[in-house]
Motif scaffolding. Structure first.
Motif, short mmCIF file in Angstrom:
data_model
loop_
_atom_site.label_atom_id
_atom_site.label_comp_id
_atom_site.label_asym_id
_atom_site.label_seq_id
_atom_site.Cartn_x
_atom_site.Cartn_y
_atom_site.Cartn_z
N SER A 3 0.83 -1.20 0.00
CA SER A 3 0.00 0.00 0.00
C SER A 3 0.87 1.25 0.00
CB SER A 3 -0.95 0.00 1.19
OG SER A 3 -0.22 0.00 2.39
N ASP A 4 2.03 1.22 0.70
CA ASP A 4 2.96 2.35 0.65
C ASP A 4 3.45 2.58 -0.77
OD1 ASP A 4 2.91 3.00 3.32
OD2 ASP A 4 4.60 1.71 3.84
N LEU A 5 3.80 1.49 -1.46
CA LEU A 5 4.28 1.63 -2.83
C LEU A 5 3.18 2.13 -3.75
CD1 LEU A 5 6.65 -1.41 -3.32
CD2 LEU A 5 7.23 0.98 -3.01
N ASP A 6 1.96 1.67 -3.54
CA ASP A 6 0.84 2.18 -4.34
C ASP A 6 0.69 3.68 -4.15
OD1 ASP A 6 0.29 -0.35 -5.31
OD2 ASP A 6 -1.32 -0.74 -3.87
N HIS A 7 0.81 4.12 -2.90
CA HIS A 7 0.72 5.55 -2.58
C HIS A 7 1.80 6.33 -3.33
CE1 HIS A 7 0.39 9.24 -0.25
NE2 HIS A 7 1.68 9.13 0.02
N PHE A 8 3.04 5.84 -3.28
CA PHE A 8 4.13 6.52 -3.97
C PHE A 8 3.97 6.44 -5.48
CE2 PHE A 8 6.31 5.72 0.12
CZ PHE A 8 6.62 7.03 0.42
N GLY A 9 3.47 5.30 -5.97
CA GLY A 9 3.27 5.13 -7.40
C GLY A 9 2.24 6.07 -7.97
N ASP A 35 5.07 -0.86 -10.34
CA ASP A 35 5.20 -2.12 -11.06
C ASP A 35 5.13 -3.25 -10.02
OD1 ASP A 35 5.66 -3.88 -13.30
OD2 ASP A 35 7.72 -4.10 -12.57
N GLY A 36 3.92 -3.57 -9.60
CA GLY A 36 3.74 -4.61 -8.60
C GLY A 36 4.33 -4.21 -7.27
N ASP A 37 5.34 -4.94 -6.82
CA ASP A 37 5.94 -4.69 -5.51
C ASP A 37 7.19 -3.80 -5.59
OD1 ASP A 37 7.54 -6.51 -6.80
OD2 ASP A 37 7.83 -7.79 -5.06
N ARG A 38 7.28 -2.99 -6.64
CA ARG A 38 8.42 -2.08 -6.77
C ARG A 38 8.00 -0.81 -7.48
NH1 ARG A 38 12.18 -4.81 -11.48
NH2 ARG A 38 10.59 -4.74 -13.10
N LEU A 39 8.83 0.23 -7.30
CA LEU A 39 8.66 1.49 -8.00
C LEU A 39 9.72 1.58 -9.09
CD1 LEU A 39 8.16 4.11 -5.15
CD2 LEU A 39 6.44 3.26 -6.74
N LYS A 92 8.11 2.53 -20.83
CA LYS A 92 6.69 2.28 -21.13
C LYS A 92 5.81 2.70 -19.96
CE LYS A 92 7.42 -1.54 -24.31
NZ LYS A 92 7.31 -2.98 -24.51
N ALA A 93 6.23 2.35 -18.75
CA ALA A 93 5.45 2.68 -17.56
C ALA A 93 5.36 4.19 -17.35
CB ALA A 93 6.05 1.99 -16.34
N ILE A 94 6.47 4.89 -17.57
CA ILE A 94 6.47 6.35 -17.41
C ILE A 94 5.58 6.99 -18.47
CG2 ILE A 94 7.91 8.43 -17.57
CD1 ILE A 94 8.28 6.95 -14.92
N LYS A 95 5.67 6.53 -19.70
CA LYS A 95 4.81 7.06 -20.77
C LYS A 95 3.34 6.85 -20.42
CE LYS A 95 7.80 6.50 -24.84
NZ LYS A 95 7.94 5.80 -26.13
N ALA A 122 14.85 0.26 -10.14
CA ALA A 122 13.72 -0.36 -9.46
C ALA A 122 13.95 -0.21 -7.96
CB ALA A 122 13.58 -1.82 -9.84
N VAL A 123 12.97 0.33 -7.26
CA VAL A 123 13.05 0.52 -5.82
C VAL A 123 12.08 -0.43 -5.14
CG1 VAL A 123 12.74 2.15 -3.90
CG2 VAL A 123 13.67 2.95 -6.09
N THR A 124 12.59 -1.20 -4.19
CA THR A 124 11.77 -2.10 -3.38
C THR A 124 11.91 -1.69 -1.92
OG1 THR A 124 13.57 -3.70 -3.26
CG2 THR A 124 11.91 -4.04 -4.97
N VAL A 125 10.85 -1.96 -1.15
CA VAL A 125 10.90 -1.65 0.28
C VAL A 125 10.82 -2.93 1.09
CG1 VAL A 125 9.97 0.67 0.05
CG2 VAL A 125 8.42 -1.23 0.39
#
Length: 125
Positions: A3-9, A35-39, A92-95, A122-125
Motif C-alpha cells: 500500500s505504501d508503494l501504491d501511494h508513492f506510485g 510495477d507490482g511490488d516495486r517502483l 513504457k510505464a512512465i509514458k 527499481a526501488v523495493t521496500v
C-alpha cells in the motif's frame, strides 16, 4: 508495504534519496511508476544518483513536489539499476503514467541521448 508503494506510485513526484560514500543523503525529485511490488524510476545513465546506487543500494523515498519539497512519510528501501529490458519497461510505464508529457520527454531523450543515455531503477521496500 505494498500500500505504501501504491501511494508513492500514484504521486506525481517522489524524492529519491541516495547516499554518498560518507553517508551524506542526496535527495532528488523523480518521476516514478508502480510495477507490482516495486517502483520504477527513469533517469540519466551517468547521473550521480545512478553512481551512488551502484555503490550503495540503500535509498529512501518520500512524496514531494517538482522542486523536491518533501511531504509525508519517509520509507526506506533498496534500489537496483536495471538492464536494457528493464529500462524499456520503465520507459513504457512512465509514458503510460505521465501521458503526453512523459511520452514527449522520453522520445526527446531518446533522440538526444540514444537508448543508452537513460536507465531505469527499481526501488523495493
Amino acid at each position: 508495504m505494498t500500500s505504501d508503494l501504491d501511494h508513492f506510485g500514484q504521486a506525481k513526484y517522489v524524492s529519491l534519496t541516495t547516499f554518498r560514500k560518507d553517508g551524506t543523503p542526496v535527495a532528488t525529485p523523480v518521476w516514478v511508476a508502480s510495477d507490482g511490488d516495486r517502483l520504477l524510476v527513469w533517469t540519466v545513465t551517468d547521473s550521480w544518483k545512478v553512481k551512488r546506487v551502484r555503490k550503495n543500494p540503500k535509498v529512501t523515498i518520500q512524496q514531494c513536489d517538482m522542486r523536491g519539497n518533501a511531504s509525508g512519510p519517509v520509507v526506506e528501501g533498496h534500489a537496483e539499476v536495471l538492464d536494457d529490458d528493464g529500462t524499456a519497461l520503465v520507459r513504457k510505464a512512465i509514458k503510460r503514467k505521465y501521458g503526453i508529457t512523459g511520452t514527449v520527454a522520453i522520445n526527446a531523450s531518446l533522440l538526444r541521448r540514444g537508448k543508452r543515455g537513460t536507465i531505469g531503477l527499481a526501488v523495493t521496500v
